[in-house]
Design an enzyme around this catalytic site. Structure first.
Site, PDB file in Angstrom:
ATOM      1  N   GLY A  59       9.942  14.123 -29.386  1.00 20.77           N
ATOM      2  CA  GLY A  59       9.231  14.828 -28.326  1.00 20.77           C
ATOM      3  C   GLY A  59       7.725  14.722 -28.454  1.00 20.77           C
ATOM      4  O   GLY A  59       7.008  14.589 -27.454  1.00 20.77           O
ATOM      5  N   GLY A  92      10.977  20.805 -28.309  1.00 25.46           N
ATOM      6  CA  GLY A  92      11.189  20.094 -29.559  1.00 25.46           C
ATOM      7  C   GLY A  92      10.128  19.022 -29.723  1.00 25.46           C
ATOM      8  O   GLY A  92      10.333  17.865 -29.364  1.00 25.46           O
ATOM      9  N   ASN A 144      20.877  12.399 -29.459  1.00 27.76           N
ATOM     10  CA  ASN A 144      21.933  11.497 -29.886  1.00 27.76           C
ATOM     11  C   ASN A 144      23.301  12.094 -29.584  1.00 27.76           C
ATOM     12  O   ASN A 144      23.437  13.289 -29.337  1.00 27.76           O
ATOM     13  CB  ASN A 144      21.822  11.230 -31.388  1.00 27.76           C
ATOM     14  CG  ASN A 144      20.638  10.360 -31.738  1.00 27.76           C
ATOM     15  OD1 ASN A 144      20.311   9.424 -31.017  1.00 27.76           O
ATOM     16  ND2 ASN A 144      19.984  10.649 -32.858  1.00 27.76           N
ATOM     17  N   SER A 201      17.310   9.556 -39.058  1.00 26.94           N
ATOM     18  CA  SER A 201      17.109  10.997 -38.850  1.00 26.94           C
ATOM     19  C   SER A 201      18.101  11.819 -39.660  1.00 26.94           C
ATOM     20  O   SER A 201      17.770  12.887 -40.181  1.00 26.94           O
ATOM     21  CB  SER A 201      17.233  11.335 -37.364  1.00 26.94           C
ATOM     22  OG  SER A 201      18.522  10.988 -36.866  1.00 26.94           O
ATOM     23  N   ASN A 239      24.281   4.335 -34.091  1.00 27.26           N
ATOM     24  CA  ASN A 239      24.089   5.610 -34.786  1.00 27.26           C
ATOM     25  C   ASN A 239      25.241   5.981 -35.705  1.00 27.26           C
ATOM     26  O   ASN A 239      25.027   6.499 -36.803  1.00 27.26           O
ATOM     27  CB  ASN A 239      23.874   6.738 -33.766  1.00 27.26           C
ATOM     28  CG  ASN A 239      22.411   6.971 -33.462  1.00 27.26           C
ATOM     29  OD1 ASN A 239      21.550   6.707 -34.282  1.00 27.26           O
ATOM     30  ND2 ASN A 239      22.138   7.466 -32.273  1.00 27.26           N
ATOM     31  N   LYS A 258      24.379   3.455 -27.788  1.00 30.17           N
ATOM     32  CA  LYS A 258      23.549   4.010 -28.855  1.00 30.17           C
ATOM     33  C   LYS A 258      24.418   4.453 -30.033  1.00 30.17           C
ATOM     34  O   LYS A 258      24.054   4.281 -31.194  1.00 30.17           O
ATOM     35  CB  LYS A 258      22.723   5.187 -28.329  1.00 30.17           C
ATOM     36  CG  LYS A 258      21.736   5.790 -29.335  1.00 30.17           C
ATOM     37  CD  LYS A 258      20.562   4.880 -29.614  1.00 30.17           C
ATOM     38  CE  LYS A 258      19.617   5.455 -30.679  1.00 30.17           C
ATOM     39  NZ  LYS A 258      18.888   6.648 -30.234  1.00 30.17           N
ATOM     40  N   ASN A 266      23.373   5.980 -39.228  1.00 30.57           N
ATOM     41  CA  ASN A 266      22.961   7.332 -39.590  1.00 30.57           C
ATOM     42  C   ASN A 266      23.848   7.879 -40.696  1.00 30.57           C
ATOM     43  O   ASN A 266      23.369   8.412 -41.692  1.00 30.57           O
ATOM     44  CB  ASN A 266      23.002   8.251 -38.362  1.00 30.57           C
ATOM     45  CG  ASN A 266      21.642   8.494 -37.763  1.00 30.57           C
ATOM     46  OD1 ASN A 266      20.808   9.183 -38.336  1.00 30.57           O
ATOM     47  ND2 ASN A 266      21.396   7.913 -36.600  1.00 30.57           N
ATOM     48  N   GLY A 287       8.687  17.217 -32.102  1.00 28.11           N
ATOM     49  CA  GLY A 287       8.627  16.546 -33.394  1.00 28.11           C
ATOM     50  C   GLY A 287       8.501  15.047 -33.247  1.00 28.11           C
ATOM     51  O   GLY A 287       7.709  14.548 -32.446  1.00 28.11           O
ATOM     52  N   ALA A 288       9.303  14.299 -34.016  1.00 30.54           N
ATOM     53  CA  ALA A 288       9.183  12.839 -34.071  1.00 30.54           C
ATOM     54  C   ALA A 288       9.408  12.185 -32.716  1.00 30.54           C
ATOM     55  O   ALA A 288       8.744  11.202 -32.377  1.00 30.54           O
ATOM     56  CB  ALA A 288      10.182  12.288 -35.087  1.00 30.54           C
TER      57      ALA A 288
END
Length: 311
Positions: free
Chosen positions: A15, A10, A107, A259, A193, A189, A197, A12-13
């Site tokens: 990884g 993964g 998450n 996200s 979140n 966390k 989120n 992306g943002a």
């Protein structure tokens, strides 16, 4: 001692950012890409960061389109959305040596338990990313703020290896904390979140606009109290002062699109199972009421249906 080899599942943002950090400190990092694979093979991986921009050229980048083509490694960093966790066993298994450490940079709560059982492992590590980072184009990550990692182990062993991984990250310019309990770290966390989120997706707005509205800040705070009470009931002590600290830090941070909001806007399934459903199930199991979180989850379920229908 030879440097550890890493695989990033993964890229992306999350990884892409942490993997590129490790690459630039001299580690052998192998990246699994999906839709970006052909683009990065020609153009490489680019990271815009407030710590200073950096890139991995196409010639330097170890890019793959299948985990079966990747080598076995010492550490597997999983940065997939939890909505793709049904694929994890088949993606990760080809990369494992007997002592490979898997680190779930995800998450929510419950993923370590699930994968430990599926792979028959004694331990799996989890990682929490306190970072504002978005993927803004193919092979292009925009790192806006923060970047600290909190790591911990689920299981009876693996802590010594995890400390070595933490040192690799520190040498790569990443702040890292190692917790004795990954569950306690995950609840901390979730404290942020669950409200931010979810509310950002429902309201279609960023963190700054939410914090500039007294009613929304108060709602976020109330949801945080529900999360804390559930964490306490499950055996994870969280000091009440952390709520106020998180609210202050959120008010100070740059306007951030969460996200979940980005998933909604890009017609991608939202991460509801591990971030909301598992939390509410635990609350019910331990007799803790979470009426505001439940109402938020119900709204998110409706939005998620529309997103999936129109995606």
């Amino acid at each position: 001692m030879d440097k550890k080899t890493y695989a990033v599942i993964g890229s992306g943002a999350i990884g892409g950012y942490y993997g590129a950090r490790l690459h630039h400190s001299g580690h052998n990092v192998h990246f699994l890409f999906n839709t970006d694979y052909h683009f990065v093979c020609e153009n490489g991986l680019k990271v815009d960061s407030h710590y200073g921009d950096f890139s991995i050229t196409a010639d330097e980048l170890n890019a793959y389109h299948s985990s079966q083509a990747m080598p076995q490694v010492d550490v597997v960093l999983v940065a997939l959305k939890t909505t793709q966790n049904g694929l994890l066993e088949s993606l990760v298994r080809p990369l494992l040596k007997p002592e490979t450490l898997i680190v779930l940079l995800q998450n929510g709560i419950g993923a370590e338990q699930d994968l430990t059982e599926k792979l028959g492992l004694n331990h799996i590590a989890g990682g929490l990313c306190f970072i504002c980072s978005n993927k803004v184009g193919p092979g292009h990550v925009n790192h806006l703020d923060y970047g600290r990692l909190t790591l911990g182990v689920h299981g009876e062993s693996g802590l010594s290896v995890l400390n070595e991984v933490a040192n690799d990250f520190r040498q790569s310019g990443v702040e890292v904390d190692v917790e004795g309990s990954i569950m306690e770290a995950r609840w901390k966390k979730l404290l942020w979140n669950v409200p931010f989120n979810g509310l950002s997706a429902v309201l279609d707005t960023d963190t700054a606009q939410m914090m500039n509205c007294q009613q929304m800040a108060e709602l976020a705070q109330a949801i945080m109290h529900e999360v804390r009470l559930t964490a306490l009931a499950t055996g994870s002590p969280i000091d009440e002062s952390l709520i106020n600290t998180m609210l202050i830090n959120t008010a100070k941070m740059k306007p951030y699109l969460t996200s979940m909001l980005l998933d909604k806007r890009n017609h991608r399934e939202m991460e509801l199972q591990y971030m909301y459903k598992n939390v509410l199930d635990l609350a019910k199991q331990y007799g803790v009421g979470m009426p505001k979180t439940e109402a938020l989850y119900q709204q998110l379920c409706f939005i998620n249906l529309q997103v999936m229908k129109n995606g």
